[in-house]
Motif scaffolding. Sequence first.
Motif, PDB file in Angstrom:
ATOM      1  N   TYR A   5       0.835  -1.198   0.000  1.00 24.55           N
ATOM      2  CA  TYR A   5       0.000   0.000   0.000  1.00 24.55           C
ATOM      3  C   TYR A   5       0.870   1.248   0.000  1.00 24.55           C
ATOM      4  N   LEU A   6       1.918   1.232   0.814  1.00 25.46           N
ATOM      5  CA  LEU A   6       2.835   2.372   0.873  1.00 25.46           C
ATOM      6  C   LEU A   6       3.454   2.643  -0.492  1.00 25.46           C
ATOM      7  N   ILE A   7       3.916   1.599  -1.163  1.00 24.52           N
ATOM      8  CA  ILE A   7       4.547   1.770  -2.476  1.00 24.52           C
ATOM      9  C   ILE A   7       3.563   2.347  -3.479  1.00 24.52           C
ATOM     10  N   SER A   8       2.330   1.869  -3.449  1.00 21.40           N
ATOM     11  CA  SER A   8       1.327   2.367  -4.398  1.00 21.40           C
ATOM     12  C   SER A   8       1.055   3.853  -4.180  1.00 21.40           C
ATOM     13  N   ILE A   9       1.041   4.291  -2.921  1.00 23.98           N
ATOM     14  CA  ILE A   9       0.833   5.712  -2.626  1.00 23.98           C
ATOM     15  C   ILE A   9       1.992   6.540  -3.159  1.00 23.98           C
ATOM     16  N   LEU A  10       3.210   6.110  -2.851  1.00 23.72           N
ATOM     17  CA  LEU A  10       4.379   6.906  -3.233  1.00 23.72           C
ATOM     18  C   LEU A  10       4.590   6.923  -4.740  1.00 23.72           C
ATOM     19  N   ARG A 160       6.016   4.420  13.143  1.00 20.84           N
ATOM     20  CA  ARG A 160       6.631   5.137  14.264  1.00 20.84           C
ATOM     21  C   ARG A 160       6.687   6.643  14.028  1.00 20.84           C
ATOM     22  N   ILE A 161       6.927   7.060  12.804  1.00 16.02           N
ATOM     23  CA  ILE A 161       7.064   8.501  12.572  1.00 16.02           C
ATOM     24  C   ILE A 161       5.713   9.207  12.533  1.00 16.02           C
ATOM     25  N   PHE A 162       4.618   8.431  12.484  1.00 10.46           N
ATOM     26  CA  PHE A 162       3.287   9.020  12.537  1.00 10.46           C
ATOM     27  C   PHE A 162       2.766   9.141  13.970  1.00 10.46           C
ATOM     28  N   ILE A 204       5.994  12.024   5.627  1.00 13.49           N
ATOM     29  CA  ILE A 204       4.713  11.971   6.344  1.00 13.49           C
ATOM     30  C   ILE A 204       3.636  12.689   5.551  1.00 13.49           C
ATOM     31  N   HIS A 205       3.950  13.874   5.032  1.00 14.28           N
ATOM     32  CA  HIS A 205       2.991  14.627   4.233  1.00 14.28           C
ATOM     33  C   HIS A 205       2.529  13.815   3.019  1.00 14.28           C
ATOM     34  N   LEU A 206       3.462  13.178   2.347  1.00 15.78           N
ATOM     35  CA  LEU A 206       3.112  12.422   1.151  1.00 15.78           C
ATOM     36  C   LEU A 206       2.185  11.253   1.478  1.00 15.78           C
ATOM     37  N   LEU A 207       2.461  10.567   2.566  1.00 10.01           N
ATOM     38  CA  LEU A 207       1.654   9.413   2.927  1.00 10.01           C
ATOM     39  C   LEU A 207       0.336   9.813   3.577  1.00 10.01           C
TER      40      LEU A 207
END
Length: 210
Positions: A5-10, A160-162, A204-207
């Motif tokens: 899912y992360l890869i598809s967003i980026l 973690r960064i969220f 973070i903004h991108l995701l």
Amino acid sequence: MEIEYLISILEKRLKNPLPGKEAHFQMAPTPVDMRRFDPKLPENHRKSGVLILFYPEEGKAYFPLIKRPDYPGVHGGQIALPGGKMEELDEDLIQTALREAEEEIGVSRSQVRVIGQMSPLFIPTSNFLVNPVVGFVLEKPQMKPEEKEVQRIIETPVSRIFASEFRRRKILELGSGIKLDTPYFEIDGEMVWGATAMILSELIHLLAEE
């Protein structure tokens, strides 16, 4: 967050205009050194590439941070993304990031699939223009720190960064009486601040837009 899912967003977001300065500001120490955002860079600035390398761990997305050894200089002992300065033989900054990551954490550049690049960020204290490259591997890599350049590798879940409980602030007292009100991420007992935190803020903004 699952890595697929992360890869598809980026893959989608990195093709569009990036938040850049807006995102960087949110994790910038204050008073902000506005030289970071001056479109006219020093003629003698140096280029570098860092790699945000995503990999799966029990179905979730992780990326490695590294801790630099203590040494004289502005970045000694700090937490960073794998990377370093561009060399003459590098074709471009993507190759710089891949080469440096291979040297520092032992991940073969041939394994990494590059998605794209995020906004460059200038570091006035070291005169580097840092170019973040985003890539991934589909299996967890075997990572090994290069003894002279990397004290430890910190395997970091993207979640973690969220998490708000890992975002902190403190007053950093630097040389010459300089005090900075510094936002940072606390990750595995380490303080992740400065340029690395600012780059992660853009991630973070991108995701978060999804």
